[in-house]
Design a protein around this motif. Structure first.
Motif, PDB file in Angstrom:
ATOM      1  N   THR A 130       0.845  -1.186   0.000  1.00  0.00           N
ATOM      2  CA  THR A 130       0.000   0.000   0.000  1.00  0.00           C
ATOM      3  C   THR A 130       0.885   1.241   0.000  1.00  0.00           C
ATOM      4  OG1 THR A 130      -1.631  -1.170   1.320  1.00  0.00           O
ATOM      5  CG2 THR A 130      -1.880   1.197   1.157  1.00  0.00           C
ATOM      6  N   THR A 131       0.783   2.003  -1.058  1.00  0.00           N
ATOM      7  CA  THR A 131       1.504   3.266  -1.156  1.00  0.00           C
ATOM      8  C   THR A 131       0.512   4.334  -1.555  1.00  0.00           C
ATOM      9  OG1 THR A 131       3.491   2.104  -1.890  1.00  0.00           O
ATOM     10  CG2 THR A 131       3.427   4.472  -2.249  1.00  0.00           C
ATOM     11  N   MET A 132       0.521   5.428  -0.826  1.00  0.00           N
ATOM     12  CA  MET A 132      -0.387   6.534  -1.108  1.00  0.00           C
ATOM     13  C   MET A 132       0.457   7.760  -1.452  1.00  0.00           C
ATOM     14  SD  MET A 132      -3.184   8.214   1.442  1.00  0.00           S
ATOM     15  CE  MET A 132      -4.157   6.719   1.443  1.00  0.00           C
ATOM     16  N   GLU A 133       0.076   8.444  -2.510  1.00  0.00           N
ATOM     17  CA  GLU A 133       0.760   9.669  -2.909  1.00  0.00           C
ATOM     18  C   GLU A 133      -0.243  10.813  -2.896  1.00  0.00           C
ATOM     19  OE1 GLU A 133       3.074   9.268  -6.498  1.00  0.00           O
ATOM     20  OE2 GLU A 133       3.605   7.203  -5.982  1.00  0.00           O
ATOM     21  N   ILE A 134       0.100  11.858  -2.182  1.00  0.00           N
ATOM     22  CA  ILE A 134      -0.747  13.041  -2.070  1.00  0.00           C
ATOM     23  C   ILE A 134      -0.012  14.191  -2.751  1.00  0.00           C
ATOM     24  CG2 ILE A 134      -1.898  14.619  -0.485  1.00  0.00           C
ATOM     25  CD1 ILE A 134      -1.660  12.324   1.620  1.00  0.00           C
ATOM     26  N   ARG A 135      -0.643  14.821  -3.724  1.00  0.00           N
ATOM     27  CA  ARG A 135      -0.028  15.931  -4.441  1.00  0.00           C
ATOM     28  C   ARG A 135      -0.626  17.237  -3.956  1.00  0.00           C
ATOM     29  NH1 ARG A 135       3.095  14.116  -8.985  1.00  0.00           N
ATOM     30  NH2 ARG A 135       3.650  16.302  -9.032  1.00  0.00           N
TER      31      ARG A 135
END
Length: 151
Positions: A130-135
């Protein structure tokens, strides 16, 4: 708690004694970079150290990611050194990526991880990673004082 990749004071722990020369070079370049680096940026950076082919960089990156010492940012197709002091986190890893200056903060959130786990269990979905990227924009850029972006 967020860990900024521009603070390298906590990176001494990541050099395992069994890293190959190329893995050590790649990890060192990532740990001292102000922004995420692509494999080709790493190759350009490390050419003088003897890395001549993309395959050398990709092999080193694969092993570093496998060991939790580096992370791939999918949306950027770039890599960062792990900022987690334990470097072997297997749960949710999240990254806040500033669209102005490129700064990346790595953090974990137990509440989000728990909710995703509950959803996966309810759906019968087996989570492997699980990898989450927030821009968005970091606090410095929001305040109107962007950091100089790395070339």
């Amino acid at each position: 708690m967020a860990h900024a990749h521009d603070d390298h004071s906590g990176h001494d722990h990541i050099w395992a004694e069994d890293l190959t020369r190329n893995q050590g070079l790649v990890l060192g370049a990532l740990a001292h970079a102000d922004t995420p680096l692509s494999a080709y940026q790493l190759l350009d950076t490390l050419r003088a150290d003897g890395l001549k082919a993309p395959l050398q960089v990709y092999r080193a990156l694969d092993k570093l990611v496998e060991r939790g010492l580096a992370h791939r940012l999918e949306s950027l197709n770039a890599f960062v050194a792990c900022a987690d002091e334990h470097c072997h986190r297997t749960g949710l890893i999240a990254f806040a990526i500033c669209s102005d200056c490129g700064k990346v903060d790595e953090f974990a959130d137990g509440v989000i991880e728990e909710r995703l786990g509950e959803w996966a269990a309810a759906e019968g979905f087996k989570v492997e990673r699980t990898t989450m990227e927030i821009r968005g924009k970091c606090a410095v850029c929001v305040a109107g004082h962007p950091l100089p972006a790395s070339p």
